[in-house]
Design a protein around this motif. Structure first.
Motif, PDB file in Angstrom:
ATOM      1  N   ASN A 135       0.839  -1.211   0.000  1.00 19.61           N
ATOM      2  CA  ASN A 135       0.000   0.000   0.000  1.00 19.61           C
ATOM      3  C   ASN A 135       0.870   1.255   0.000  1.00 19.61           C
ATOM      4  OD1 ASN A 135      -0.359  -1.238   2.919  1.00 19.61           O
ATOM      5  ND2 ASN A 135      -1.013   0.847   3.262  1.00 19.61           N
ATOM      6  N   ASP A 136       0.612   2.218   0.827  1.00 19.96           N
ATOM      7  CA  ASP A 136       1.186   3.565   0.683  1.00 19.96           C
ATOM      8  C   ASP A 136       2.658   3.659   0.259  1.00 19.96           C
ATOM      9  OD1 ASP A 136      -1.122   3.672   2.182  1.00 19.96           O
ATOM     10  OD2 ASP A 136      -0.208   4.636   3.893  1.00 19.96           O
TER      11      ASP A 136
ATOM     12  N   GLN B   6       4.536   0.429   2.096  1.00 21.90           N
ATOM     13  CA  GLN B   6       3.854  -0.437   3.056  1.00 21.90           C
ATOM     14  C   GLN B   6       3.746  -1.817   2.419  1.00 21.90           C
ATOM     15  OE1 GLN B   6       2.126   0.594   6.446  1.00 21.90           O
ATOM     16  NE2 GLN B   6       4.175   1.303   5.996  1.00 21.90           N
TER      17      GLN B   6
ATOM     18  N   TRP C  57      -3.200  -7.363   3.187  1.00 25.67           N
ATOM     19  CA  TRP C  57      -2.599  -6.525   4.221  1.00 25.67           C
ATOM     20  C   TRP C  57      -2.278  -7.385   5.439  1.00 25.67           C
ATOM     21  CZ3 TRP C  57      -3.271  -4.598   9.187  1.00 25.67           C
ATOM     22  CH2 TRP C  57      -2.572  -3.425   9.484  1.00 25.67           C
TER      23      TRP C  57
ATOM     24  N   MET D 274       2.944  -4.875   8.909  1.00 24.57           N
ATOM     25  CA  MET D 274       3.581  -4.033   7.906  1.00 24.57           C
ATOM     26  C   MET D 274       5.105  -3.996   8.018  1.00 24.57           C
ATOM     27  SD  MET D 274       1.804  -2.590   5.535  1.00 24.57           S
ATOM     28  CE  MET D 274       0.895  -4.076   5.244  1.00 24.57           C
TER      29      MET D 274
ATOM     30  N   PHE E  13       4.292   1.316  10.197  1.00 21.42           N
ATOM     31  CA  PHE E  13       3.359   2.017   9.323  1.00 21.42           C
ATOM     32  C   PHE E  13       4.064   3.135   8.555  1.00 21.42           C
ATOM     33  CE2 PHE E  13      -1.225   1.110  11.012  1.00 21.42           C
ATOM     34  CZ  PHE E  13      -1.013  -0.243  10.858  1.00 21.42           C
ATOM     35  N   SER E  14       3.262   3.895   7.818  1.00 21.68           N
ATOM     36  CA  SER E  14       3.805   4.859   6.852  1.00 21.68           C
ATOM     37  C   SER E  14       4.691   5.932   7.477  1.00 21.68           C
ATOM     38  CB  SER E  14       2.665   5.519   6.098  1.00 21.68           C
ATOM     39  OG  SER E  14       2.165   4.597   5.175  1.00 21.68           O
TER      40      SER E  14
ATOM     41  N   ARG F 260      -0.331   8.974  13.264  1.00 23.63           N
ATOM     42  CA  ARG F 260       0.530   8.241  12.330  1.00 23.63           C
ATOM     43  C   ARG F 260       0.955   9.036  11.095  1.00 23.63           C
ATOM     44  NH1 ARG F 260      -4.463   5.742  12.401  1.00 23.63           N
ATOM     45  NH2 ARG F 260      -5.749   6.044  10.550  1.00 23.63           N
ATOM     46  N   ASP F 261       1.905   8.431  10.379  1.00 25.38           N
ATOM     47  CA  ASP F 261       2.354   8.861   9.049  1.00 25.38           C
ATOM     48  C   ASP F 261       3.165  10.161   9.052  1.00 25.38           C
ATOM     49  OD1 ASP F 261       0.719   6.672   8.468  1.00 25.38           O
ATOM     50  OD2 ASP F 261      -0.980   7.900   7.823  1.00 25.38           O
TER      51      ASP F 261
ATOM     52  N   GLU G  87      -5.074  10.918   7.004  1.00 30.90           N
ATOM     53  CA  GLU G  87      -3.896  10.053   6.936  1.00 30.90           C
ATOM     54  C   GLU G  87      -2.859  10.638   5.973  1.00 30.90           C
ATOM     55  OE1 GLU G  87      -5.370   5.654   7.886  1.00 30.90           O
ATOM     56  OE2 GLU G  87      -5.914   6.208   5.854  1.00 30.90           O
ATOM     57  N   CYS G  88      -1.636  10.192   6.150  1.00 27.92           N
ATOM     58  CA  CYS G  88      -0.541  10.451   5.207  1.00 27.92           C
ATOM     59  C   CYS G  88      -0.425  11.907   4.737  1.00 27.92           C
ATOM     60  CB  CYS G  88      -0.681   9.533   3.989  1.00 27.92           C
ATOM     61  SG  CYS G  88      -0.656   7.807   4.451  1.00 27.92           S
TER      62      CYS G  88
ATOM     63  N   TYR H 283      -4.699   6.996  -3.530  1.00 26.55           N
ATOM     64  CA  TYR H 283      -4.750   7.286  -2.093  1.00 26.55           C
ATOM     65  C   TYR H 283      -3.334   7.486  -1.572  1.00 26.55           C
ATOM     66  CZ  TYR H 283      -6.777   7.079   2.624  1.00 26.55           C
ATOM     67  OH  TYR H 283      -7.205   7.387   3.889  1.00 26.55           O
ATOM     68  N   ALA H 284      -3.246   8.207  -0.465  1.00 26.19           N
ATOM     69  CA  ALA H 284      -2.009   8.326   0.316  1.00 26.19           C
ATOM     70  C   ALA H 284      -0.784   8.771  -0.485  1.00 26.19           C
ATOM     71  CB  ALA H 284      -1.702   6.986   1.005  1.00 26.19           C
TER      72      ALA H 284
ATOM     73  N   TRP I 165      -8.683   1.867  -0.295  1.00 25.58           N
ATOM     74  CA  TRP I 165      -9.127   0.839   0.657  1.00 25.58           C
ATOM     75  C   TRP I 165     -10.523   0.320   0.313  1.00 25.58           C
ATOM     76  CZ3 TRP I 165      -5.556  -1.383   3.272  1.00 25.58           C
ATOM     77  CH2 TRP I 165      -4.420  -0.676   3.662  1.00 25.58           C
TER      78      TRP I 165
HETATM   79  C1  FRU Z   1      -3.097   4.736   4.763  1.00 24.55           C
HETATM   80  C2  FRU Z   1      -2.719   3.931   6.002  1.00 24.55           C
HETATM   81  C3  FRU Z   1      -1.800   4.762   6.882  1.00 24.55           C
HETATM   82  C4  FRU Z   1      -1.063   3.719   7.655  1.00 24.55           C
HETATM   83  C5  FRU Z   1      -0.918   2.609   6.642  1.00 24.55           C
HETATM   84  C6  FRU Z   1      -0.959   1.235   7.210  1.00 24.55           C
HETATM   85  O1  FRU Z   1      -3.354   3.988   3.643  1.00 24.55           O
HETATM   86  O2  FRU Z   1      -3.891   3.549   6.681  1.00 24.55           O
HETATM   87  O3  FRU Z   1      -2.473   5.713   7.671  1.00 24.55           O
HETATM   88  O4  FRU Z   1       0.163   4.189   8.109  1.00 24.55           O
HETATM   89  O5  FRU Z   1      -1.969   2.775   5.704  1.00 24.55           O
HETATM   90  O6  FRU Z   1      -0.590   0.261   6.266  1.00 24.55           O
END
Ligand code: FRU
Length: 494
Positions: free
Chosen positions: A38-39, A55, A63, A66, A98-99, A167-168, A223-224, A285-286, A306
């Motif tokens: 992911n991100d 990620q 998922w 991570m 995580f990110s 986070r992130d 997020e992010c 996304y992200a 997501w």
């Molecule tokens: C965004 C997210 C972040 C998190 C990550 C987890 O897509 O939910 O906020 O750090 O993915 O994999």
């Protein structure tokens, strides 16, 4: 010292990558080395190359705990995988790394800042997840987790903020040599906020202020986040969860948000002026950006969402792709995106059709393929009467097609992958309100096996979607309800 967990992940990914045939992956979009992606994380330029971390759950295409995957590139289109950079192997990130982001330290080492996730089980069977900000320092290949992790935790949060939604981190270095980072957070009102932290050495951090509060305007948790100067303005990018639609600007669920404003670097005060979505399609996304050595601000997003993850190729051991890298700029107070110019080096077999006037359905000599760059200029063939609808259909055979259509009277562009072979009851269409006058519009389509990115009016808006239609469906056709005149320039991307 590499941990056992990281060594195992590295061994696994190396063996497992060999099982994936090149032609079963995107050709020039970064995809998971194996397993789940992911991100984008730690997008940076370091020691003469672009680094992209992501990620990553190497062990299957879903998922899971991570890790950070790692790849490098000199043109952002041809990627070389490096061994996974981080694994969830420490007391503060046992349940996930995580990110986060990356920066070069003055001594030449690379610093990764990421969110450590730790699940705390309760006696009653419940779990509290703790999110803290952690560091790892390395040489572009191997990274040591910082012994004093976490560098930011619950005690650094403003009153009432959640310990679970923190986070992130995105880090940057200021001209005076000090550091700042922003982190997504959830305040007491349950929506989102972006917190700003400051440091002199990138190791010891202090809370400075709430950079910006959502106050329930754009979704909930943000997020992010990313934050940077662009063409004299400052831009905050973030990906809100749980959005509500606003006209054609924002859609339900996980979305993207761009706030453009001014930033007083003396007082670290952001004054927001305009808001818009970043991508108007289905799968984006992200995103995260990097400042290229030549001054370009380049953005890559997770070319997925997501809410639509159930659209996938079940038989493939990889899942998740990054978007095409996009050069950002601001024009007329809006964020513009263009595919990076390096893509022009991949263009081959130019096909040009100018001033094609038609109504009904047509195909054009030499125009087909699933790895293509297609530029279209559309106008009414008859100035008196504007057509009702124009569409370009691609990834097409007798059974399947994905399409982009434009209805000039409504000024709406629609992407539609309903007939792309999906067997899932998820979103397959999305609409976007565009600027157009007298039935004129410019579209640029970038196709890469499993995706389509449509840049509208020189990048004023972008719509992105994945589709997993069989690769033999490589037809492209054009439809006009009314009479359309168009120019087509098409290249294969090789
Ligand atoms: C965004 C997210 C972040 C998190 C990550 C987890 O897509 O939910 O906020 O750090 O993915 O994999």
């Amino acid at each position: 010292m590499t941990s056992q967990t990281l060594r195992e992940a590295r061994k696994y990914e190396e063996a497992s990558e060999k099982m994936i045939k090149k032609e079963n992956r995107p050709a020039f979009h970064l995809s998971a080395r194996t397993g789940w992606l992911n991100d984008p994380n730690g997008f940076s330029y370091y020691q003469g190359q672009y680094h992209m971390f992501y990620q990553y759950h190497p062990y299957n295409s879903y998922w899971g705990p991570m890790h950070w995957g790692h790849a490098v590139s000199s043109d952002l289109l041809h990627w070389t995988y490096l061994p996974a950079a981080l694994a969830p192997d420490d007391v503060h990130d046992r349940d996930g790394c995580f990110s986060g982001s990356a920066i070069e330290l003055p001594d030449g080492r690379q610093l990764l800042m990421y969110t450590g996730v730790l699940k705390m089980p309760h006696e009653n069977g419940g779990v509290t997840e703790l999110q803290t900000q952690c560091l790892a320092i390395g040489d572009g290949l191997d990274y040591e987790k910082y012994p004093q992790n976490p560098v930011l935790d619950a005690k650094d949060l403003p009153e009432g903020s959640s310990r679970q939604d923190f986070r992130d981190p995105k880090i940057w270095r200021k001209a005076d040599g000090s550091y700042r980072c922003i982190v997504g957070s959830r305040p007491a009102d349950g929506s989102g906020q972006i917190l700003l932290f400051a440091s002199q050495d990138a190791l010891h951090w202090e809370f400075e202020k709430i950079l910006i509060s959502n106050r329930d305007r754009f979704g909930k948790m943000w997020e992010c986040p990313d934050f940077f100067e662009l063409d004299g303005r400052w831009v905050l990018l973030t990906s809100p969860q749980d959005m509500l639609p606003k006209g054609f600007e924002y859609h339900n669920g996980n979305g993207t948000l761009c706030l453009i404003g001014d930033f007083d670097e003396e007082t670290d005060t952001f004054t927001e002026k305009q808001d818009q979505a970043i991508d108007y399609g289905i799968d984006f996304y992200a995103p995260q950006t990097v400042l290229a050595p030549d001054g370009r601000r380049i953005m890559i997003g997770w070319m997925q969402n997501w809410d639509t993850c159930s659209l996938r190729m079940p038989e493939q051991p990889w899942y998740g792709q990054m978007s095409i890298p996009r050069e950002l700029s601001i024009k007329n107070g809006r964020l513009f995106q263009q595919p990076i110019r390096e893509l022009e080096n991949m263009r081959q077999n130019k096909v040009v059709h100018e001033n094609v006037s038609f109504s009904g359905i047509i195909r054009l000599e030499g125009v087909k393929g699933r790895r293509a760059d297609l530029e279209l200029v559309i106008r009414p063939a008859d100035g008196e009467h504007i057509y009702q609808k124009f569409a370009v259909r691609f990834a097409q055979d007798k059974e399947y097609q994905t399409s982009i259509s434009f209805r000039p009277y409504e000024s709406i562009v629609k992407i539609d992958r309903k007939f792309s072979g999906s067997r899932k009851a998820i979103i397959h269409q999305r609409r976007c309100l565009v600027n157009s006058k007298n039935g004129q519009i410019k579209l640029r389509l970038i196709l890469d096996r499993f995706s389509a990115e449509i840049f509208i009016n020189d990048g004023e808006q972008v719509m992105t979607a994945t589709m997993y239609t069989d690769q033999t469906a490589d037809g492209i056709s054009f439809l006009a309800d009314g009479s359309v005149n168009m120019d087509v320039v098409k290249y294969d991307l090789v």
